[in-house]
Every structure is written in structure tokens, then in C-alpha cells.
Design an enzyme around this catalytic site. Structure first.
Site, mmCIF file in Angstrom:
data_model
loop_
_atom_site.group_PDB
_atom_site.id
_atom_site.type_symbol
_atom_site.label_atom_id
_atom_site.label_comp_id
_atom_site.label_asym_id
_atom_site.label_seq_id
_atom_site.Cartn_x
_atom_site.Cartn_y
_atom_site.Cartn_z
ATOM 1 N N THR A 107 32.582 30.072 42.968
ATOM 2 C CA THR A 107 32.585 30.986 41.816
ATOM 3 C C THR A 107 33.727 31.975 41.980
ATOM 4 O OG1 THR A 107 31.466 32.877 40.784
ATOM 5 C CG2 THR A 107 30.733 32.301 42.983
ATOM 6 N N ASP A 143 33.641 34.904 41.153
ATOM 7 C CA ASP A 143 33.104 36.262 41.269
ATOM 8 C C ASP A 143 33.002 36.786 42.711
ATOM 9 O OD1 ASP A 143 32.793 36.062 38.539
ATOM 10 O OD2 ASP A 143 30.663 35.546 38.651
ATOM 11 N N ASP A 189 30.456 36.767 44.610
ATOM 12 C CA ASP A 189 29.266 37.631 44.566
ATOM 13 C C ASP A 189 28.051 37.006 45.235
ATOM 14 O OD1 ASP A 189 28.868 35.616 42.755
ATOM 15 O OD2 ASP A 189 28.111 36.897 41.154
ATOM 16 N N ASP A 207 25.240 31.542 42.943
ATOM 17 C CA ASP A 207 23.862 31.703 43.417
ATOM 18 C C ASP A 207 22.812 31.146 42.446
ATOM 19 O OD1 ASP A 207 24.308 33.768 41.688
ATOM 20 O OD2 ASP A 207 23.747 35.364 43.093
ATOM 21 N N ARG A 215 25.895 25.352 32.374
ATOM 22 C CA ARG A 215 24.838 26.277 32.784
ATOM 23 C C ARG A 215 23.546 25.676 32.226
ATOM 24 N NH1 ARG A 215 27.556 30.555 34.788
ATOM 25 N NH2 ARG A 215 29.561 31.035 33.836
ATOM 26 N N ARG A 219 31.022 39.245 36.549
ATOM 27 C CA ARG A 219 29.592 39.426 36.246
ATOM 28 C C ARG A 219 29.142 40.809 36.730
ATOM 29 N NH1 ARG A 219 26.242 35.276 34.746
ATOM 30 N NH2 ARG A 219 27.698 33.743 35.522
ATOM 31 N N GLY A 256 29.751 28.408 36.182
ATOM 32 C CA GLY A 256 31.143 28.558 35.734
ATOM 33 C C GLY A 256 32.080 27.759 36.636
HETATM 34 O O1 F6P Z 1 30.521 33.318 37.081
HETATM 35 C C1 F6P Z 1 31.820 33.157 36.632
HETATM 36 C C2 F6P Z 1 32.022 33.895 35.316
HETATM 37 O O2 F6P Z 1 33.347 33.662 34.911
HETATM 38 C C3 F6P Z 1 31.712 35.378 35.344
HETATM 39 O O3 F6P Z 1 32.740 36.147 35.896
HETATM 40 C C4 F6P Z 1 31.469 35.647 33.892
HETATM 41 O O4 F6P Z 1 30.609 36.748 33.708
HETATM 42 C C5 F6P Z 1 30.824 34.396 33.408
HETATM 43 O O5 F6P Z 1 31.169 33.382 34.321
HETATM 44 C C6 F6P Z 1 31.231 33.974 32.016
HETATM 45 O O6 F6P Z 1 30.434 32.904 31.657
HETATM 46 P P1 F6P Z 1 30.734 31.872 30.496
HETATM 47 O O7 F6P Z 1 31.481 30.743 31.091
HETATM 48 O O8 F6P Z 1 29.383 31.446 30.070
HETATM 49 O O9 F6P Z 1 31.525 32.582 29.458
#
Ligand code: F6P
Length: 327
Positions: A129, A131, A133, A107, A76, A175, A15
Site C-alpha cells: 500500500t 500509505d 500505515d 491491513d 475492494r 488515508r 488499492g
Molecule cells: O490505500 C491506498 C489509497 O490510495 C489511500 O491513500 C486512499 O485513501 C485510498 O486508497 C483511495 O481509495 P480509492 O482507490 O477507492 O479511491
């Protein structure tokens, strides 16, 4: 490997996060300053596999410091879980003369980097990120902007929740982590932060606390729901049903992931990006840049990924403080 001949590959993965551009700028400019060549890789590991390369010079990164997102693009890349793909990516790095690959991401992105390291590619991870995390670091690029954006959005919702005496549930990202909920919640005077680290949420218990606040004369009720506990729509439905009230939901989604980075995100991203280059200049490989105890440090990537983050006493204490301050 003489310093002058070093080629750095640079990608952002997973992300996007505000401040990634500041980190890209720092890698490129610090790299050029040290006499290195920097190759930008578009669209994360997917771009690496497709050899989507662009040579980056000092002026290539002009005017990006203040911009959200990532100028390199990101993806991703699920294929990176496959061993054949990992080998292909490592071969591409070697064939293109990449001496060290800097990966800015979370991670999952670091795990991809570790797989490349196991196949002989020198890697450096920079935590990016919203998050926050990644267990090895207290700070990740983008977190500060995300919590500030979420806080301002919650402030807006409070205005109308207060005027209409409503109960509002706001879903934030993170997340499996509750940091965004905890920080934006405490900063905006929320009554409760529902976070995955605390285990299952009991709608009856949540509603009982809302009722108590109403009895004490509160005009609005602000509940923050971290996405890791489930959707706000589902939880708000159960809470509202229990109390016979309508709990209005707002999902902040990408609003909290975009936007111009805060001062803190720009500064930390600049330091972390520059440090990644300095590690390479010092001949180090397979490290992760981290922020711990007010210091920028580096750790072995395998050891960093093996660390586990659990809710600590401090966070539990913050939750308890939040509830007591909203009475
Ligand atoms: O890791 C960053 C994040 O924004 C998380 O908080 C969330 O769960 C996820 O990415 C959302 O992913 P996507 O961009 O695939 O919607």
C-alpha cells in the site's frame, strides 16, 4: 504436504501500489524455482469468489517488474466482511487445492486473510500500500514510489508558486496516516505538513505561520495536506479567508499511486515476494512478511494486525524540523 505438490494461490487486494508487479513476479518465479504451482487470482477477493484463476509460469510474469499497478487487477471487496462470504472463499480455496494463499495488500486485505486462516486456509500476507500505515512493518510496497512522485509534483508546483508569489496547498493520499505528507513535505521544502496524527488543524494557526514567513520575505508558501485531515479545498478556503489571500489547491490523487516503481520498491517487493514463498517452503502458515529495523522478518498474522500505529516521537520531530527548515 510434499514440496513438489504445493499449490500457491496469489492475489492483490485493496488499492494498487507500484511494486505489486515486482512482488507478483517474485512469488511466481521463486515458486516455480521451488517446484510449486502458482495460481494467479484476478481482481482480489472478488476474483477468488468468482473463481477467476489463471495459471502463472515463469514467462507469465515477464516484463512486469518495471510496471506500476498490478497485472492481476485488484478490488475492494466489501462482501469479505460477511461471514458467509468468508466461508465461501475458504471453501473455494480448498476445492481448488490451494495449499497456501499469498495476499498482497494493506491491513484491510490482511484482515480478509485472517478470516480465511480462521477457516482453515493457510495464508501469508505481503504488505502493499502506498500509505505505509500497517503498524507491524516500517515499509510497505509502493510507499517509496508514491513519495518520490509526490515530491516531484510538489517541486513543479513550487516553480509556479514562486513565480507568482502564491500560497499553495497540496493534498496527498494516505488515508488516516500522514507519512506521505511528512516525507514528500520534508523532501520538497514545504512549510507545514498537516497530518491526522497531530489532531485537528487550526486554520488561524496555519495562516499565522504563513504570514510570518511572508514577513520574512518568502516568495511562496507550500503547505501539504494529508487527506486524513479533510479536503484541501475546505481547509485552504478557511486558511485563505483568515488571511485574506487566495490559497491555490492541487489534489495529487491517483498520480501518486501509479507509475513505474522506484529501485527501492522493486527490490523490497522482490525480497518480500520471495520470502513469502520461502515461508511456505519452510512449512509456515498464517504469517505476515514485514520490514523492521533493517531486516525482513515474519510475524503471526493475528498478532501483526493487533499492533497499533501511533505517531511516534520521531515523526513529531520531523514535523518540527520541517517547519524550522522552511523559515
Ligand atoms: O490505500 C491506498 C489509497 O490510495 C489511500 O491513500 C486512499 O485513501 C485510498 O486508497 C483511495 O481509495 P480509492 O482507490 O477507492 O479511491
Amino acid at each position: 504436504m510434499s514440496e513438489k505438490n504445493i499449490t500457491i494461490g496469489l492475489l492483490t487486494s485493496g488499492g494498487d501500489a507500484p511494486g505489486m508487479n515486482a512482488a507478483i513476479r517474485a512469488v511466481v518465479r521463486r515458486g516455480c524455482y521451488k517446484g510449486f504451482r502458482v495460481i494467479g487470482i484476478k481482481r482480489g477477493y472478488l476474483g477468488l469468489l468468482n473463481e477467476e484463476f489463471v495459471e502463472l509460469k515463469e514467462r507469465s510474469v515477464a516484463d512486469i517488474l518495471q510496471a506500476g499497478g498490478t497485472m492481476l487487477g485488484t478490488e475492494r471487496c466489501l462482501e469479505m466482511h460477511e461471514e458467509d462470504t468468508q466461508q465461501k472463499a475458504a471453501d473455494i480455496c480448498r476445492r481448488n487445492g490451494i495449499d497456501s494463499l499469498i495476499v498482497i495488500g494493506g491491513d484491510g486485505s490482511f484482515t480478509g486473510a485472517l478470516r480465511l486462516a480462521e477457516r482453515g486456509v493457510s495464508v501469508i500476507g505481503v504488505p502493499g500500500t502506498i500509505d505505509c500505515d500497517i503498524a507491524c512493518t516500517d515499509y510497505t510496497i509502493g510507499f517509496d514510489t508514491a513519495i518520490n512522485t509526490a515530491m516531484r509534483a510538489i517541486d513543479n508546483i513550487r516553480d509556479t508558486a514562486s513565480s507568482h508569489a502564491k500560497c499553495s496547498m497540496i493534498e496527498v493520499m494516505g488515508r488516516n496516516s500522514g507519512y506521505i505528507a511528512l516525507w514528500s513535505g520534508l523532501a520538497s521544502g514545504a512549510e507545514q505538513a498537516l497530518i491526522p496524527e497531530k489532531g485537528d488543524c487550526d486554520p488561524a494557526e496555519i495562516m499565522d505561520k504563513v504570514s510570518l514567513h511572508r514577513e520574512r520575505g518568502k516568495k511562496n508558501n507550500i503547505l501539504i495536506n494529508a487527506e486524513g485531515v479533510g479536503t484541501a479545498e475546505d481547509l485552504a478556503g478557511k486558511v485563505g479567508e483568515r488571511g485574506g489571500i487566495n490559497v491555490r489547491t492541487t489534489v495529487l490523487s491517483y498520480i501518486q499511486r501509479g507509475g513505474s516503481p522506484t529501485c527501492r520498491d522493486r527490490v523490497y517487493a522482490s525480497i518480500m515476494g520471495a520470502k513469502a514463498v520461502d515461508l511456505i517452503a519452510d512449512g509456515k502458515a498464517n504469517r505476515v512478511v514485514a520490514y523492521k529495523g533493517d531486516r525482513f522478518i515474519d510475524l503471526d498474522i493475528k498478532e501483526a494486525l493487533a499492533m497499533e500505529g501511533a505517531m511516534n516521537e520521531n515523526e513529531e520531530y520531523i514535523c518540527e524540523i520541517m517547519e524550522s527548515l522552511s523559515l
